[in-house]
Write a protein that holds these residues in place. Structure first.
Motif, PDB file in Angstrom:
ATOM      1  N   VAL A  15       9.307   3.492  -6.941  1.00  0.00           N
ATOM      2  CA  VAL A  15       8.001   4.137  -7.062  1.00  0.00           C
ATOM      3  C   VAL A  15       8.228   5.637  -6.956  1.00  0.00           C
ATOM      4  O   VAL A  15       8.887   6.100  -6.018  1.00  0.00           O
ATOM      5  N   THR A  65       3.927   6.159  -9.278  1.00  0.00           N
ATOM      6  CA  THR A  65       4.176   5.376 -10.496  1.00  0.00           C
ATOM      7  C   THR A  65       5.333   4.426 -10.225  1.00  0.00           C
ATOM      8  O   THR A  65       6.416   4.867  -9.833  1.00  0.00           O
ATOM      9  N   ARG A  66       5.091   3.156 -10.445  1.00  0.00           N
ATOM     10  CA  ARG A  66       6.171   2.174 -10.284  1.00  0.00           C
ATOM     11  C   ARG A  66       6.956   2.106 -11.586  1.00  0.00           C
ATOM     12  O   ARG A  66       6.417   1.718 -12.619  1.00  0.00           O
ATOM     13  N   GLN A  90       0.827  -1.203   0.000  1.00  0.00           N
ATOM     14  CA  GLN A  90       0.000   0.000   0.000  1.00  0.00           C
ATOM     15  C   GLN A  90       0.868   1.262   0.000  1.00  0.00           C
ATOM     16  O   GLN A  90       2.092   1.184  -0.023  1.00  0.00           O
ATOM     17  N   LYS A  91       0.206   2.407   0.030  1.00  0.00           N
ATOM     18  CA  LYS A  91       0.946   3.660  -0.063  1.00  0.00           C
ATOM     19  C   LYS A  91       1.543   4.054   1.285  1.00  0.00           C
ATOM     20  O   LYS A  91       1.169   3.515   2.333  1.00  0.00           O
ATOM     21  N   TYR A 134       6.679   9.428  -6.664  1.00  0.00           N
ATOM     22  CA  TYR A 134       5.498  10.116  -6.150  1.00  0.00           C
ATOM     23  C   TYR A 134       5.525  11.591  -6.540  1.00  0.00           C
ATOM     24  O   TYR A 134       6.521  12.277  -6.287  1.00  0.00           O
ATOM     25  N   THR A 141      -2.619  12.951 -10.461  1.00  0.00           N
ATOM     26  CA  THR A 141      -2.886  11.672 -11.117  1.00  0.00           C
ATOM     27  C   THR A 141      -1.627  11.221 -11.825  1.00  0.00           C
ATOM     28  O   THR A 141      -1.043  11.990 -12.615  1.00  0.00           O
ATOM     29  N   GLN A 142      -1.222   9.998 -11.532  1.00  0.00           N
ATOM     30  CA  GLN A 142      -0.025   9.425 -12.152  1.00  0.00           C
ATOM     31  C   GLN A 142      -0.360   8.038 -12.699  1.00  0.00           C
ATOM     32  O   GLN A 142      -1.215   7.341 -12.137  1.00  0.00           O
ATOM     33  N   PRO A 143       0.329   7.614 -13.764  1.00  0.00           N
ATOM     34  CA  PRO A 143       0.115   6.228 -14.215  1.00  0.00           C
ATOM     35  C   PRO A 143       0.581   5.265 -13.126  1.00  0.00           C
ATOM     36  O   PRO A 143       1.511   5.557 -12.376  1.00  0.00           O
ATOM     37  N   ASN A 144      -0.074   4.115 -13.047  1.00  0.00           N
ATOM     38  CA  ASN A 144       0.304   3.134 -12.025  1.00  0.00           C
ATOM     39  C   ASN A 144       1.718   2.620 -12.235  1.00  0.00           C
ATOM     40  O   ASN A 144       2.456   2.388 -11.275  1.00  0.00           O
ATOM     41  N   SER A 145       2.084   2.410 -13.493  1.00  0.00           N
ATOM     42  CA  SER A 145       3.393   1.826 -13.763  1.00  0.00           C
ATOM     43  C   SER A 145       3.921   2.284 -15.111  1.00  0.00           C
ATOM     44  O   SER A 145       3.147   2.689 -15.993  1.00  0.00           O
ATOM     45  N   ALA A 194      -0.400   7.004  -4.572  1.00  0.00           N
ATOM     46  CA  ALA A 194       0.030   5.660  -4.967  1.00  0.00           C
ATOM     47  C   ALA A 194       1.302   5.677  -5.817  1.00  0.00           C
ATOM     48  O   ALA A 194       2.042   4.696  -5.850  1.00  0.00           O
TER      49      ALA A 194
END
Lengths: 116, 112
Positions: free
Chosen positions: B85, B106-107, A41-42, B87, B5-9, B104
């Motif tokens: 990741v 971007t990985r 998680q974050k 942020y 808003t960022q892409p997940n990966s 969350a």
């Protein structure tokens, strides 16, 4: 480069036990923080601390949690009665000044808390 | 603080540039754009921050759109060590809260 140090790196405890996580912030920093990250998680903000007082806390930081600067170098997070859901990586951080002035956060490597 | 808003990966190849996007359409004039990254099994680390102008440091560059509704973190030559990741966080300089809240992110995967 100066760094934030956290001990221990891994702590295992039984549910209901008290646990104290320790941190040594960077020596000329005045503001201290705890964050946690549950696996996958974050990173979640818990609390910020300055001049022996909590300056900000999140909804996660309830009465089970407390922070203290017991001496001139250590900063501690106490969880009074641990629950299974407290299992997480706990990160300590510090800044020279107030975050609103765009100070950089310096994080430690974390303490992995496992509650059994 | 306004939302990002960022892409997940994302994936990149080693030694190639990487452009990590961040959208922040509700950004206010006093929001600073901060980037942190978290390498595996480590705490987050500061990368860069800016307000309106593009910024460069030894780690990365930050390109901020003219309308400030988006920004891009640029790693000029990705290495395997840049797998992390990333942020993107907005922090309003007006507010007196002493906190920095992470999303969350971007990985980024870097392929050899």
């Amino acid at each position: 480069e100066p760094e934030v140090t956290q001990t221990p790196s891994h702590q295992v405890t039984q549910m209901g036990q008290e646990v104290i996580l320790r941190c040594v912030p960077i020596s000329n920093h005045l503001y201290f923080y705890w964050y946690r990250q549950i696996l996958g998680q974050k990173v979640e903000f818990l609390v910020s601390f300055y001049n022996n007082e909590i300056s900000e806390k999140s909804e996660i930081f309830d009465d089970q949690f407390s922070v203290e600067r017991p001496d001139g170098s250590n900063f501690t997070l106490k969880i009074r009665s641990t629950k299974l859901e407290d299992s997480a990586m706990y990160f300590c951080a510090s800044t020279k000044g107030w975050i609103a002035t765009n100070e950089k956060l310096f994080f430690g490597s974390g303490t992995q808390l496992s509650v059994l | 603080d306004a939302k990002t808003t960022q892409p997940n990966s994302m994936e990149s190849n080693e030694e190639e540039p990487v452009h990590l996007p961040c959208n922040h359409s509700t950004i206010s004039g006093t929001d600073y754009i901060h980037w942190y990254r978290q390498l595996p099994s480590q705490g987050p680390e500061y990368v860069i921050h800016g307000l309106t102008s593009n910024v460069n440091n030894r780690m990365a560059s930050l390109a901020i759109a003219e309308d400030r509704k988006s920004s891009t973190l640029i790693l000029h030559r990705a290495t395997l060590r840049d797998a992390a990741v990333y942020y993107c966080i907005l922090r309003d300089a007006r507010y007196n809260n002493n906190d920095m809240r992470f999303g969350a992110g971007t990985r980024l995967t870097v392929k050899p």
